[in-house]
Design a protein around this motif. Structure first.
Motif, PDB file in Angstrom:
ATOM      1  N   GLU A  50       0.779  -1.093   0.019  1.00 21.14           N
ATOM      2  CA  GLU A  50       0.063  -0.057  -0.090  1.00 21.14           C
ATOM      3  C   GLU A  50       0.855   1.149  -0.087  1.00 21.14           C
ATOM      4  N   PRO A  51       0.381   2.572  -0.277  1.00 19.65           N
ATOM      5  CA  PRO A  51       1.157   3.597  -0.392  1.00 19.65           C
ATOM      6  C   PRO A  51       1.629   4.120   0.937  1.00 19.65           C
ATOM      7  N   CYS A  52       2.733   4.540   1.060  1.00 22.81           N
ATOM      8  CA  CYS A  52       3.343   5.101   2.249  1.00 22.81           C
ATOM      9  C   CYS A  52       2.312   6.434   2.540  1.00 22.81           C
ATOM     10  N   PRO A  53       1.881   6.630   3.721  1.00 17.31           N
ATOM     11  CA  PRO A  53       1.065   7.878   3.994  1.00 17.31           C
ATOM     12  C   PRO A  53       1.840   9.027   3.882  1.00 17.31           C
ATOM     13  N   ARG A  54       3.391   8.951   3.975  1.00 10.99           N
ATOM     14  CA  ARG A  54       4.083  10.337   3.936  1.00 10.99           C
ATOM     15  C   ARG A  54       4.479  10.474   2.304  1.00 10.99           C
ATOM     16  N   CYS A  55       5.007   9.443   1.973  1.00  7.97           N
ATOM     17  CA  CYS A  55       5.606   9.686   0.480  1.00  7.97           C
ATOM     18  C   CYS A  55       4.933   8.870  -0.703  1.00  7.97           C
ATOM     19  N   SER A  56       4.042   7.996  -0.429  1.00  6.76           N
ATOM     20  CA  SER A  56       3.380   7.168  -1.454  1.00  6.76           C
ATOM     21  C   SER A  56       4.229   6.030  -2.096  1.00  6.76           C
ATOM     22  N   SER A  57       5.209   5.803  -1.442  1.00  6.17           N
ATOM     23  CA  SER A  57       6.090   4.532  -2.134  1.00  6.17           C
ATOM     24  C   SER A  57       5.264   3.421  -1.440  1.00  6.17           C
ATOM     25  N   PRO A  58       5.471   2.265  -2.124  1.00  2.86           N
ATOM     26  CA  PRO A  58       4.879   0.931  -1.486  1.00  2.86           C
ATOM     27  C   PRO A  58       5.460   0.561  -0.182  1.00  2.86           C
ATOM     28  N   ILE A  59       4.462   0.212   0.913  1.00  2.66           N
ATOM     29  CA  ILE A  59       5.463  -0.240   2.296  1.00  2.66           C
ATOM     30  C   ILE A  59       5.783  -1.643   1.638  1.00  2.66           C
ATOM     31  N   ARG A  60       7.039  -1.956   2.394  1.00  2.00           N
ATOM     32  CA  ARG A  60       7.945  -3.117   2.374  1.00  2.00           C
ATOM     33  C   ARG A  60       7.526  -4.159   3.522  1.00  2.00           C
ATOM     34  N   LYS A  61       7.277  -5.518   3.451  1.00  2.00           N
ATOM     35  CA  LYS A  61       7.202  -6.287   4.525  1.00  2.00           C
ATOM     36  C   LYS A  61       8.343  -7.321   4.327  1.00  2.00           C
ATOM     37  N   GLU A  62       9.337  -7.330   5.510  1.00  2.00           N
ATOM     38  CA  GLU A  62      10.321  -8.126   5.498  1.00  2.00           C
ATOM     39  C   GLU A  62      10.351  -8.764   6.953  1.00  2.00           C
ATOM     40  N   GLU A  63      10.899 -10.031   7.234  1.00  2.00           N
ATOM     41  CA  GLU A  63      11.118 -10.621   8.332  1.00  2.00           C
ATOM     42  C   GLU A  63      12.367 -10.079   8.979  1.00  2.00           C
ATOM     43  N   ILE A  64      12.213  -9.492  10.104  1.00  2.00           N
ATOM     44  CA  ILE A  64      13.439  -8.950  10.875  1.00  2.00           C
ATOM     45  C   ILE A  64      13.458  -9.603  12.324  1.00  2.00           C
ATOM     46  N   SER A  65      14.352 -10.446  12.516  1.00  2.00           N
ATOM     47  CA  SER A  65      14.369 -10.986  14.070  1.00  2.00           C
ATOM     48  C   SER A  65      13.222 -11.739  14.482  1.00  2.00           C
ATOM     49  N   SER A  66      12.800 -12.589  13.277  1.00  2.00           N
ATOM     50  CA  SER A  66      11.588 -13.376  13.483  1.00  2.00           C
ATOM     51  C   SER A  66      10.330 -12.628  13.496  1.00  2.00           C
ATOM     52  N   HIS A  67      10.405 -11.383  13.245  1.00  2.00           N
ATOM     53  CA  HIS A  67       8.968 -10.638  13.234  1.00  2.00           C
ATOM     54  C   HIS A  67       8.655 -10.002  11.924  1.00  2.00           C
ATOM     55  N   GLN A  68       7.459 -10.321  11.494  1.00  2.00           N
ATOM     56  CA  GLN A  68       7.131  -9.593  10.251  1.00  2.00           C
ATOM     57  C   GLN A  68       6.961  -8.114  10.462  1.00  2.00           C
ATOM     58  N   THR A  69       7.981  -7.211   9.580  1.00  2.00           N
ATOM     59  CA  THR A  69       8.198  -5.966   9.844  1.00  2.00           C
ATOM     60  C   THR A  69       7.935  -5.194   8.504  1.00  2.00           C
ATOM     61  N   TYR A  70       7.160  -4.104   8.707  1.00  2.00           N
ATOM     62  CA  TYR A  70       6.569  -3.340   7.749  1.00  2.00           C
ATOM     63  C   TYR A  70       7.190  -1.839   7.927  1.00  2.00           C
ATOM     64  N   PHE A  71       7.619  -1.542   6.602  1.00  2.00           N
ATOM     65  CA  PHE A  71       8.372  -0.033   6.758  1.00  2.00           C
ATOM     66  C   PHE A  71       8.282   0.344   5.388  1.00  2.00           C
ATOM     67  N   CYS A  72       8.696   1.815   4.990  1.00  2.00           N
ATOM     68  CA  CYS A  72       8.766   2.307   3.998  1.00  2.00           C
ATOM     69  C   CYS A  72      10.214   2.685   3.365  1.00  2.00           C
ATOM     70  N   PRO A  73      10.741   1.938   2.271  1.00  2.00           N
ATOM     71  CA  PRO A  73      12.183   1.876   1.971  1.00  2.00           C
ATOM     72  C   PRO A  73      12.334   3.289   1.493  1.00  2.00           C
ATOM     73  N   ARG A  74      11.776   4.137   1.135  1.00  2.00           N
ATOM     74  CA  ARG A  74      11.836   5.500   0.601  1.00  2.00           C
ATOM     75  C   ARG A  74      12.206   6.550   1.876  1.00  2.00           C
ATOM     76  N   CYS A  75      11.226   6.709   2.797  1.00  2.00           N
ATOM     77  CA  CYS A  75      11.365   7.684   3.570  1.00  2.00           C
ATOM     78  C   CYS A  75      11.889   7.134   5.039  1.00  2.00           C
ATOM     79  N   GLN A  76      12.077   5.884   5.294  1.00  2.00           N
ATOM     80  CA  GLN A  76      12.627   5.416   6.689  1.00  2.00           C
ATOM     81  C   GLN A  76      14.133   5.103   6.155  1.00  2.00           C
ATOM     82  N   TYR A  77      15.235   6.087   6.781  1.00  2.00           N
ATOM     83  CA  TYR A  77      16.519   5.960   6.304  1.00  2.00           C
ATOM     84  C   TYR A  77      17.473   5.878   7.328  1.00  2.00           C
TER      85      TYR A  77
END
Length: 164
Positions: free
Chosen positions: A137-164
């Motif tokens: 889905e589009p990021c509420p801040r920058c409209s880039s697609p939200i990415r889902k990855e597994e980090i430390s055994s947790h499903q993690t959602y983040f925006c690869p564009r505006c989270q740096y």
């Protein structure tokens, strides 16, 4: 104490001494007025792990789970896979404020529970996630697609564009 896990709840009957011992292992409450930015910075700079893992570690901070950690990191514009101990003071200040903001917003909006606690409950579950559970889905801040990855055994959602 009663705990509700992902699927089942369980009940432990503890002596007052056992309750005290259990609570001694839990980190500070992020909304406690005595938990200052300076105390937060000190705690975080001592950590070697990645942000996602550190935020969900109950011995570091009390009460932050998988969903809210995604929200906090998005709000602070920080990637979940960066090292906690490598953040500068400005990044730590943003994260501290974001933790407090997201928790307060969650409290005010009755959390994210899908089902009301009782018939007619109009307060529970009004918190709407910014990124958690919103893969592609589009990021509420920058409209880039939200990415889902597994980090430390947790499903993690983040925006690869505006989270740096």
């Amino acid at each position: 104490m009663f705990f509700i896990g992902l699927r089942l709840g369980y009940l432990h009957l503890l002596t007052p001494e056992a309750v005290q011992a259990a609570f001694e292992k839990i980190g500070p409450e992020p909304l406690d007025p005595h938990f200052t930015l300076a105390a937060f910075q000190q705690r975080m700079q001592q950590r070697r792990g990645i942000l996602k893992t550190v935020l969900t570690n109950q011995e570091v901070l009390a009460g932050i789970g998988n969903r809210y950690s995604d929200e906090m990191l998005w709000h602070a514009q920080l990637r979940p896979d960066q090292k906690a101990g490598h953040l500068d003071n400005q990044q730590l200040a943003r994260l501290y404020e974001s933790i407090r903001f997201i928790l307060q917003k969650g409290i005010e909006q009755g959390g994210y529970m899908e089902h009301p606690l009782h018939v007619g409950d109009g307060k529970t579950g009004r918190y709407q996630m910014y990124v958690h559970g919103r893969e592609n889905e589009p990021c509420p801040r920058c409209s880039s697609p939200i990415r889902k990855e597994e980090i430390s055994s947790h499903q993690t959602y983040f925006c690869p564009r505006c989270q740096y």
